[in-house]
Enzyme design. Structure first.
Site, PDB file in Angstrom:
ATOM      1  N   TYR A  89     -16.466  16.901 -13.739  1.00  0.00           N
ATOM      2  CA  TYR A  89     -17.245  15.545 -13.753  1.00  0.00           C
ATOM      3  C   TYR A  89     -18.108  15.557 -12.679  1.00  0.00           C
ATOM      4  O   TYR A  89     -17.731  15.967 -11.808  1.00  0.00           O
ATOM      5  CB  TYR A  89     -15.837  14.710 -13.821  1.00  0.00           C
ATOM      6  N   ARG A 105       0.718  -1.262   0.187  1.00  0.00           N
ATOM      7  CA  ARG A 105      -0.039  -0.061   0.095  1.00  0.00           C
ATOM      8  C   ARG A 105       0.785   1.296   0.038  1.00  0.00           C
ATOM      9  O   ARG A 105       0.349   2.262  -0.460  1.00  0.00           O
ATOM     10  CB  ARG A 105      -1.052  -0.055   1.239  1.00  0.00           C
ATOM     11  N   ASP A 135      -7.244  19.559 -12.830  1.00  0.00           N
ATOM     12  CA  ASP A 135      -7.370  18.307 -13.396  1.00  0.00           C
ATOM     13  C   ASP A 135      -7.501  18.360 -14.654  1.00  0.00           C
ATOM     14  O   ASP A 135      -8.161  19.004 -15.422  1.00  0.00           O
ATOM     15  CB  ASP A 135      -8.950  17.758 -12.916  1.00  0.00           C
ATOM     16  N   LYS A 138      -8.013   7.502 -18.583  1.00  0.00           N
ATOM     17  CA  LYS A 138      -8.200   8.052 -20.078  1.00  0.00           C
ATOM     18  C   LYS A 138      -6.878   7.733 -20.973  1.00  0.00           C
ATOM     19  O   LYS A 138      -6.624   6.903 -21.312  1.00  0.00           O
ATOM     20  CB  LYS A 138      -8.767   9.610 -19.744  1.00  0.00           C
TER      21      LYS A 138
HETATM   22  C1  LIG Z   1     -12.022  15.077 -15.728  1.00  0.00           C
HETATM   23  C2  LIG Z   1     -12.277  13.734 -15.148  1.00  0.00           C
HETATM   24  N1  LIG Z   1     -11.375  13.762 -13.891  1.00  0.00           N
HETATM   25  C3  LIG Z   1     -11.458  12.697 -13.155  1.00  0.00           C
HETATM   26  C4  LIG Z   1     -12.361  11.688 -13.440  1.00  0.00           C
HETATM   27  C5  LIG Z   1     -12.386  10.539 -12.530  1.00  0.00           C
HETATM   28  O1  LIG Z   1     -11.333   9.176 -13.211  1.00  0.00           O
HETATM   29  P1  LIG Z   1     -11.799   7.953 -12.790  1.00  0.00           P
HETATM   30  O2  LIG Z   1     -12.767   7.339 -13.638  1.00  0.00           O
HETATM   31  O3  LIG Z   1     -10.425   7.331 -13.408  1.00  0.00           O
HETATM   32  O4  LIG Z   1     -11.851   7.788 -11.321  1.00  0.00           O
HETATM   33  C6  LIG Z   1     -13.160  11.588 -14.778  1.00  0.00           C
HETATM   34  C7  LIG Z   1     -13.869  10.551 -15.040  1.00  0.00           C
HETATM   35  O5  LIG Z   1     -14.297  10.585 -16.203  1.00  0.00           O
HETATM   36  C8  LIG Z   1     -12.887  12.928 -15.380  1.00  0.00           C
HETATM   37  O6  LIG Z   1     -13.561  13.188 -16.567  1.00  0.00           O
END
Ligand SMILES: Cc1ncc(COP(=O)(O)O)c(C=O)c1O
Length: 623
Positions: free
Chosen positions: A341, A288, A414, A439
């Site tokens: 998101y 971990r 992000d 992604k």
């Molecule tokens: C801009 C963005 N940040 C974070 C996330 C969350 O990522 P994860 O699905 O890997 O938890 C997403 C998910 O689609 C996203 O579009």
């Protein structure tokens, strides 16, 4: 010969080989134990099984000759080998079964002639002095990750059994002469352990560094301390090499990073453990807290982001939620943006308030609103996507960072939609950058992951909480991210280009009402995007001319993209957000977030542009 006899001989042979190589016994009575060893070798040799069959009647005279030949050959080789062993033992006192698996320093290299020779069986070579070196060294060297996971006793026994197997294999693979010299170099390369930064819990641990040695592999030795940037000029090359050959703390000669599937790491003695606890010794401790495969992925992301440190976690949501929990104190205040998101918004709106953390939500372009909040409240953090999900709005990272820093507020971007190739949030002034590695970074729609990059101090704070909350990424997932990142630049280039071209086509299409893409002059932050991004990403959002059902009809008429919730992978994905992500809300509730029924989010994969264009055009024709 009955099977039970064969078994018996095999066992006796193996026991014999154990005794033969036990250091305490070897010197005194090796001759006696040699005979046990002979049985072991013969029984381990595939030729023996042939021989066994041949000596059971009825046998043809030709078979008998072949069997006799095999046995004579094996016996001759055993004799040669034993002679070699006894002379080798005198010339090289280190020729003994190795109980210390510590390749980084336990056994001095000068004691191990040709240490690291990669085994390629060659019976002929056994009679030469140099081959004896090779044989002794191959016996002494088992794959480190294999050896270090065995107890001392088990290792010793394994080594001895391994001797019999190696010798037997060499005789059964009686082929061409191997190039021992080059093989030795290759394995020596593997034995060089590069520096590795590790932290566990709230403890900062020193750097794992192998003592420098003259006989180290030239390739790695020469590259030590060399910065990637001195000879890798672009992100594409950095994405391939960063963290691996030039920094990986894993002993191996594999081109690719091994997946270290372990949940914990052992210490050979309590003294070692205490040294580790008191920071005199670097080590991993528990899965971990860190993993060598994961470290390679982290190093790669850090190199691309220009970050001091990266923490890779189980998902993008894990990265952003742990970051918020770690950096914002109870009762603190954050600023975020309207478009984001949905799950991130839900976390901010429903989970953070449990810690008394409140949020001001502003339009991504409304820096005036940001300034106003900064003046009114003690804001710990400004957290936003850029571009945002799903409208691809962009935040002026340089400006918001300046405004926030004046007030002591941290900025976390992000950058999932941008990728570290299209946008360098840290270079623009942000303190931290988060990605859903699920992604573009991984890029193959086959793994979940998330990361946060930035200065060591901030990332360590997140890491410490992460060690408690436990959203560790599986090393297999980390490997998939490493592998995916090797083609990141190629994929992103293609995706940028396809998205831009199709966005332009869509904008001109009579059945499309509106297109959201930062590479279009119609986008509200087009000029900003051009300033702070080098590409605009592979996702295009647009509204078709129709209602929910017409839009669904368009989606269903598409043949190439999958109807799925993700983006950024090789396979194109299409998603109608009103259904995919907001179906639990009423139409009017969805509209509050700008999510209309006719909205489409299209993530372009790496399929051929013409195919994608034709597919979209035919689907638009269908409505
Ligand atoms: C801009 C963005 N940040 C974070 C996330 C969350 O990522 P994860 O699905 O890997 O938890 C997403 C998910 O689609 C996203 O579009």
């Amino acid at each position: 010969m009955p099977t039970c006899h064969v078994l018996l001989i095999t066992i006796v042979g193996l026991i014999g080989s154990v005794f033969l190589f036990r250091p305490s016994i070897r010197g005194r009575s090796s001759t006696h134990y040699s005979y046990f060893f002979i049985f072991g070798v013969i029984s381990s040799n595939p030729k023996f099984s042939q021989t066994k069959n041949l000596i059971s009647p009825p046998l043809s005279s030709e078979d008998k000759r072949a069997a006799a030949g095999d046995i004579a050959f094996s016996t001759l080789k055993i004799h040669q080998y034993l002679m070699a062993v006894s002379s080798c033992a005198r010339a090289f006192p280190s020729f003994q079964c190795r109980s210390d698996p510590d390749f980084s320093g336990g056994v001095p290299r000068h004691d191990v002639p040709n240490a690291g020779v990669r085994f390629s069986g060659n019976a002929n070579s056994l009679s030469h002095g140099s081959s004896v070196h090779s044989m002794s060294s191959l016996i002494l060297r088992f794959p480190p990750n294999f050896v270090r996971q065995l107890s001392v006793k088990a290792r010793r026994n394994c080594s001895n059994i391994g001797v019999a197997q190696v010798v037997a294999a060499s005789w059964s693979n009686n082929h061409a002469s191997p190039d021992f010299t080059s093989a030795a170099k290759a394995v020596d390369a593997a034995a060089a352990v590069a520096p590795l930064d590790i932290t566990t819990g709230d403890e900062e641990v020193a750097v794992v560094e192998d003592p420098p040695r003259a006989d180290r592999n030239v390739q790695i030795e020469d590259l030590r301390g060399v910065k990637y940037s001195s000879f890798l000029s672009c992100d594409g090359s950095i994405a391939i090499h960063a963290g691996e050959r030039l920094g990986r703390g894993i002993v191996t000669d594999a081109i690719t990073t091994p997946v270290v599937n372990t949940s914990a790491y052992f210490f050979k003695k309590t003294a070692e453990l205490i040294d580790f606890k008191e920071k005199r010794r670097a080590s991993f401790e528990y899965g971990r807290y860190g993993n060598p495969t994961t470290v390679v992925a982290e190093e790669k992301i850090s190199a691309l982001e220009g970050a001091e440190s990266t923490l890779l976690m189980a998902s993008g949501m894990c990265a952003s939620t742990v970051m918020l929990l770690a950096l914002v104190p109870a009762g603190g205040h954050i600023v975020t943006t309207t478009d984001c998101y949905r799950k991130t918004r839900i976390f901010i709106e429903t989970i953070l308030p449990k810690m008394g953390i409140t949020a001001t939500v502003i339009d991504p372009a409304d820096t005036g609103a940001l300034e106003a909040v900064l003046n009114q409240k003690k804001v710990t953090l400004f957290f936003t996507e850029s571009p945002t999900n799903p409208f691809l709005r962009c935040v002026d990272i340089e400006l918001v960072s300046k405004l926030c820093h004046e007030k002591g507020t941290l900025v976390c971007i992000d950058g999932t939609f941008a990728t570290p190739l299209n946008q360098k949030a840290l270079a623009l002034g942000a303190d931290l950058v988060v990605h859903s590695a699920t992604k573009y970074l991984a890029g193959h729609n086959d793994v979940l992951g998330g990361c946060i990059s930035g200065p060591d101090k901030l990332v360590s704070a997140v890491r410490n909480l992460h060690h408690i909350l436990g959203g560790a990424i599986n090393p297999n997932a980390a490997y998939l991210i490493i592998r995916g990142m090797k083609t990141l630049h190629l994929r992103v280039q293609q995706q940028n280009s396809t998205a831009q071209r199709i966005a332009e086509i869509l904008e001109a299409h009579p059945k499309v009402r509106c297109v959201y893409y930062p590479g279009l002059p119609s986008h509200p932050e087009y000029h900003l995007a051009k300033r702070q991004m080098t590409g605009f990403g592979g996702v295009v959002s647009f509204e078709v001319d129709g209602d929910l059902l017409t839009t669904a009809k368009f989606v269903d008429a598409l043949k190439i993209p999958y109807i799925a919730p993700s983006f950024g992978g090789c396979e194109s994905i299409v998603d109608q957000p009103a259904i995919m992500s907001y179906w639990d809300l009423s139409q009017s509730e969805r509209a509050k977030y700008g999510i209309l029924d006719n909205l489409i989010r299209f993530s372009f994969g790496v399929e051929d542009f013409e195919d994608l264009k034709a597919d979209i055009l035919q689907a638009l024709e269908a409505i």
